[in-house]
Scaffold this active site. Structure first.
Site, PDB file in Angstrom:
ATOM      1  N   HIS A   1      33.323  91.144   9.665  1.00 40.14           N
ATOM      2  CA  HIS A   1      33.740  91.928   8.657  1.00 40.14           C
ATOM      3  C   HIS A   1      32.242  92.142   7.582  1.00 40.14           C
ATOM      4  O   HIS A   1      31.770  90.932   7.690  1.00 40.14           O
ATOM      5  CB  HIS A   1      34.983  91.536   7.801  1.00 40.14           C
ATOM      6  CG  HIS A   1      35.095  91.840   6.371  1.00 40.14           C
ATOM      7  ND1 HIS A   1      35.078  93.431   6.110  1.00 40.14           N
ATOM      8  CD2 HIS A   1      35.464  91.706   5.086  1.00 40.14           C
ATOM      9  CE1 HIS A   1      35.457  93.629   4.670  1.00 40.14           C
ATOM     10  NE2 HIS A   1      35.443  92.375   4.210  1.00 40.14           N
TER      11      HIS A   1
ATOM     12  N   CYS B   1      40.844  93.532   4.669  1.00 45.54           N
ATOM     13  CA  CYS B   1      39.802  93.414   5.256  1.00 45.54           C
ATOM     14  C   CYS B   1      39.816  92.928   6.824  1.00 45.54           C
ATOM     15  O   CYS B   1      39.037  93.243   7.800  1.00 45.54           O
ATOM     16  CB  CYS B   1      38.777  92.423   4.859  1.00 45.54           C
ATOM     17  SG  CYS B   1      38.267  92.587   3.096  1.00 45.54           S
TER      18      CYS B   1
ATOM     19  N   ASN C   1      30.871  97.024   1.196  1.00 40.16           N
ATOM     20  CA  ASN C   1      32.432  96.407   1.778  1.00 40.16           C
ATOM     21  C   ASN C   1      33.302  97.635   1.738  1.00 40.16           C
ATOM     22  O   ASN C   1      34.006  97.972   0.787  1.00 40.16           O
ATOM     23  CB  ASN C   1      32.767  95.197   0.861  1.00 40.16           C
ATOM     24  CG  ASN C   1      34.126  94.523   1.696  1.00 40.16           C
ATOM     25  OD1 ASN C   1      34.890  95.239   2.388  1.00 40.16           O
ATOM     26  ND2 ASN C   1      34.664  93.495   0.938  1.00 40.16           N
TER      27      ASN C   1
HETATM   28  O1  UT7 Z   1      36.042  91.743   1.531  1.00 34.99           O
HETATM   29  C1  UT7 Z   1      36.965  90.943   0.665  1.00 34.99           C
HETATM   30  C2  UT7 Z   1      36.588  89.451   0.285  1.00 34.99           C
HETATM   31  N1  UT7 Z   1      35.511  89.506  -0.614  1.00 34.99           N
HETATM   32  C3  UT7 Z   1      34.471  88.502  -0.409  1.00 34.99           C
HETATM   33  O2  UT7 Z   1      34.528  88.009   0.573  1.00 34.99           O
HETATM   34  C4  UT7 Z   1      33.651  88.371  -1.511  1.00 34.99           C
HETATM   35  C5  UT7 Z   1      33.221  87.179  -1.691  1.00 34.99           C
HETATM   36  N2  UT7 Z   1      32.605  86.587  -2.922  1.00 34.99           N
HETATM   37  C6  UT7 Z   1      31.515  87.187  -3.187  1.00 34.99           C
HETATM   38  O3  UT7 Z   1      30.859  87.928  -2.218  1.00 34.99           O
HETATM   39  C7  UT7 Z   1      30.683  86.610  -4.323  1.00 34.99           C
HETATM   40  O4  UT7 Z   1      31.387  85.511  -4.914  1.00 34.99           O
HETATM   41  C8  UT7 Z   1      30.357  87.545  -5.502  1.00 34.99           C
HETATM   42  C9  UT7 Z   1      29.050  88.618  -4.675  1.00 34.99           C
HETATM   43  C10 UT7 Z   1      31.529  88.405  -5.845  1.00 34.99           C
HETATM   44  C11 UT7 Z   1      29.698  87.109  -6.749  1.00 34.99           C
HETATM   45  O5  UT7 Z   1      28.569  86.228  -6.251  1.00 34.99           O
HETATM   46  P1  UT7 Z   1      28.499  84.678  -7.006  1.00 34.99           P
HETATM   47  O6  UT7 Z   1      26.988  84.361  -6.420  1.00 34.99           O
HETATM   48  O7  UT7 Z   1      29.557  84.079  -6.477  1.00 34.99           O
HETATM   49  O8  UT7 Z   1      28.461  84.850  -8.563  1.00 34.99           O
HETATM   50  P2  UT7 Z   1      29.315  84.353  -9.632  1.00 34.99           P
HETATM   51  O9  UT7 Z   1      30.735  85.013  -9.488  1.00 34.99           O
HETATM   52  O10 UT7 Z   1      29.368  82.949  -9.376  1.00 34.99           O
HETATM   53  O11 UT7 Z   1      28.551  84.643 -10.887  1.00 34.99           O
HETATM   54  C12 UT7 Z   1      27.320  84.215 -11.212  1.00 34.99           C
HETATM   55  C13 UT7 Z   1      26.887  85.018 -12.528  1.00 34.99           C
HETATM   56  C14 UT7 Z   1      27.916  85.074 -13.399  1.00 34.99           C
HETATM   57  O12 UT7 Z   1      27.138  84.799 -14.793  1.00 34.99           O
HETATM   58  P3  UT7 Z   1      27.066  83.413 -15.452  1.00 34.99           P
HETATM   59  O13 UT7 Z   1      28.550  83.093 -15.732  1.00 34.99           O
HETATM   60  O14 UT7 Z   1      26.309  82.449 -14.661  1.00 34.99           O
HETATM   61  O15 UT7 Z   1      26.483  83.734 -16.778  1.00 34.99           O
HETATM   62  C15 UT7 Z   1      28.585  86.351 -13.518  1.00 34.99           C
HETATM   63  O16 UT7 Z   1      28.908  86.889 -14.721  1.00 34.99           O
HETATM   64  O17 UT7 Z   1      26.692  86.306 -12.175  1.00 34.99           O
HETATM   65  C16 UT7 Z   1      27.467  87.387 -13.247  1.00 34.99           C
HETATM   66  N3  UT7 Z   1      27.624  88.356 -12.193  1.00 34.99           N
HETATM   67  C17 UT7 Z   1      26.707  89.442 -12.424  1.00 34.99           C
HETATM   68  N4  UT7 Z   1      25.738  89.840 -12.950  1.00 34.99           N
HETATM   69  C18 UT7 Z   1      24.813  90.602 -12.537  1.00 34.99           C
HETATM   70  C19 UT7 Z   1      28.821  88.663 -11.805  1.00 34.99           C
HETATM   71  N5  UT7 Z   1      28.768  89.924 -11.162  1.00 34.99           N
HETATM   72  C20 UT7 Z   1      27.464  90.460 -11.704  1.00 34.99           C
HETATM   73  C21 UT7 Z   1      26.764  91.684 -11.316  1.00 34.99           C
HETATM   74  N6  UT7 Z   1      25.510  91.716 -11.971  1.00 34.99           N
HETATM   75  N7  UT7 Z   1      27.350  92.598 -10.523  1.00 34.99           N
END
Ligand code: UT7
Length: 336
Positions: free
Chosen positions: A261, A115, A291
C-alpha cells in the site's frame, strides 16, 4: 481445485495534477517538507467541475481491465467495490458502477476496509470462487479524497498525503492442480485504533448528524494520529508478510515483487529494510499519486504489469498494507 486468477487490470488517475507547490499556496507547507516526510511529489485530483465520483473513476479503470481480460460487463457474476469515499452515503458505489456498466441485476458488494480494501476484496473474491457462488468477479478500489480534505493549514498533515484514483482487477476461477492463485493470506483488524485515522462527521451516532459547529470545528474532515499509524505500519507490515511467507512455505527470495500500500514512502523504505529487499523487488508510485487508499495496490499492480517488472509466467507477488480501522494484512499471489 478452483484457483482465482487475475485476468486483467486497469487504472484511472484524473488528469489534474496537484503539486506540492500548489498545496503550499493554500496552506503552510512546502515541497521540501512533503518530499522529506512522505516522498510525495504530486497527486491527482478530480476536476473542479463535473461532480466526478469514485464510481466514475472506477468505471474508467474497469473498462481497461475488462478489455484486457477480453470480457464484457455481462460476463461478471459479482462486483466488489472498495472505497472510503463513496459517491454518496448510500447506496454504495458498487451499485452506481453496476448501473454505469449497463447491468441490470449483477450483484454488487461495497466493502469498507480503506487501505486494505484490495486485500480484503481479493480474499472475499477467492472465497466466492471457491464456494462456487461466482466465477468471474470485478474488484474495484477507488477514491475521491480531494473534495473531502481540509485545504487550510489546520488539515495539512492529512491533506498533503491523499490523492484521487482507481484500480480495477478482473478475477476468474480456474480448475487447476498447479500451485497458482492465492497461496496465502493473513488479514486483521483492531478497532481499538479506530480514532487513529477517521472521519467523524456526519455520523448516525451524532444527533443531529450534521451541524454548523461540525464544520467550524473541522469534524467533517479526516483526522489522523500520523505518528502512531506510522509506528503500527512499520511493525505490522513485516510481521504479517512473514506470516504469509511461512504459510506459503516460501522465503522472501521466492517473491518476484512486493507491492505494498502507498501511504508514505518512508513506511515502505522501513518495510523494505526489515524484509531485506533489493530496490527492484519493491514497487512504489506514491511519488506521482499520493495515497489513493483502496485504489493504491490495484493501481500499483497495473503499473507493475504494464512496465513488465515481473516475469511473464508464474510471477509470485506479495501484497501488504495497513490503514484505517486499523486493518492490515498481506497476500501472496502467483500468476499462471
Ligand atoms: O494510508 C493510511 C495510513 N496512513 C499512514 O500510514 C500515514 C502514517 N503517518 C505519516 O505518514 C506521517 O506521520 C505524516 C506524514 C502524516 C506526518 O509526518 P511526521 O514525520 O510523523 O510528522 P509529525 O506529525 O510528527 O509532525 C512534525 C512537524 C509538526 O510540527 P512541530 O510540532 O514539530 O512544530 C507538524 O505540525 O511537522 C508539522 N507538519 C507539517 N509541516 C509542514 C505536519 N504536517 C505538515 C505539513 N507541512 N504538511
Amino acid at each position: 481445485m478452483k484457483k482465482m486468477m487475475i485476468r486483467g487490470t486497469g487504472r484511472y488517475l484524473p488528469e489534474r495534477v496537484v503539486t506540492n507547490d500548489d498545496l503550499s499556496q493554500w496552506m503552510d507547507t512546502s515541497d521540501e517538507w512533503i518530499r522529506q516526510r512522505t516522498g510525495i511529489e504530486e497527486r491527482r485530483w478530480i476536476p473542479e467541475e463535473g461532480n466526478v465520483g469514485a464510481a466514475d473513476l472506477g468505471l474508467e479503470a474497469t473498462k481497461i481491465a475488462l478489455d484486457r481480460a477480453g470480457w464484457t460487463p455481462e460476463d461478471l457474476d459479482l462486483i466488489i467495490f472498495a472505497t472510503l469515499s463513496p459517491d454518496i452515503n448510500f447506496p454504495g458505489s458498487g451499485c452506481l458502477l453496476q448501473s454505469k456498466l449497463g447491468l441490470k441485476s449483477t450483484p454488487a458488494l461495497d466493502i469498507r476496509q480503506q487501505c486494505t480494501g484490495f486485500l480484503y476484496g481479493m480474499e472475499i473474491a477467492d472465497a466466492y470462487i471457491k464456494s462456487g457462488y461466482a466465477n468471474r468477479i470485478l474488484f474495484v478500489g477507488s477514491e475521491v479524497h480531494s473534495t473531502g480534505l481540509d485545504i487550510s493549514t489546520r488539515g495539512r498533515d492529512v491533506t498533503v498525503i491523499f490523492g484521487d484514483g482507481a484500480g480495477a482487477v478482473c478475477l476468474e476461477g480456474v480448475e487447476t492442480d498447479e500451485n497458482v492463485g492465492i497461496l496465502a493470506t493473513s488479514l486483521h483488524a483492531q478497532g481499538d485504533y479506530a480514532d487513529a485515522l477517521m472521519l467523524e462527521a456526519p455520523a448516525s451516532r451524532l444527533s443531529p448528524r450534521l451541524t454548523k459547529e461540525m464544520f467550524d470545528d473541522a469534524r467533517i474532515y479526516p483526522t489522523m494520529d500520523g505518528r502512531n499509524v506510522f509506528k503500527l505500519a512499520v511493525k505490522r507490515l513485516p510481521e504479517v508478510s512473514q506470516v504469509v511467507l511461512d504459510k506459503a512455505g516460501l522465503t522472501i527470495e521466492d517473491i518476484d515483487m512486493v507491492i505494498p500500500h502507498q501511504a508514505n514512502l518512508r513506511i515502505n523504505q522501513f518495510f523494505q529494510k526489515s524484509m531485506n529487499l533489493p530496490d527492484e523487488k519493491i514497487f512504489n508510485n506514491i511519488q506521482k499519486y499520493g495515497n489513493t487508499t483502496a485504489g493504491s495496490i490495484p493501481i500499483a499492480l497495473d503499473e507493475v504489469i504494464e512496465q513488465k517488472l515481473i516475469p511473464e509466467k508464474k510471477a509470485t507477488v506479495l501484497f501488504a498494507g495497513l490503514g484505517a480501522g486499523v486493518t492490515w494484512g498481506a497476500i501472496i499471489y502467483r500468476f499462471g
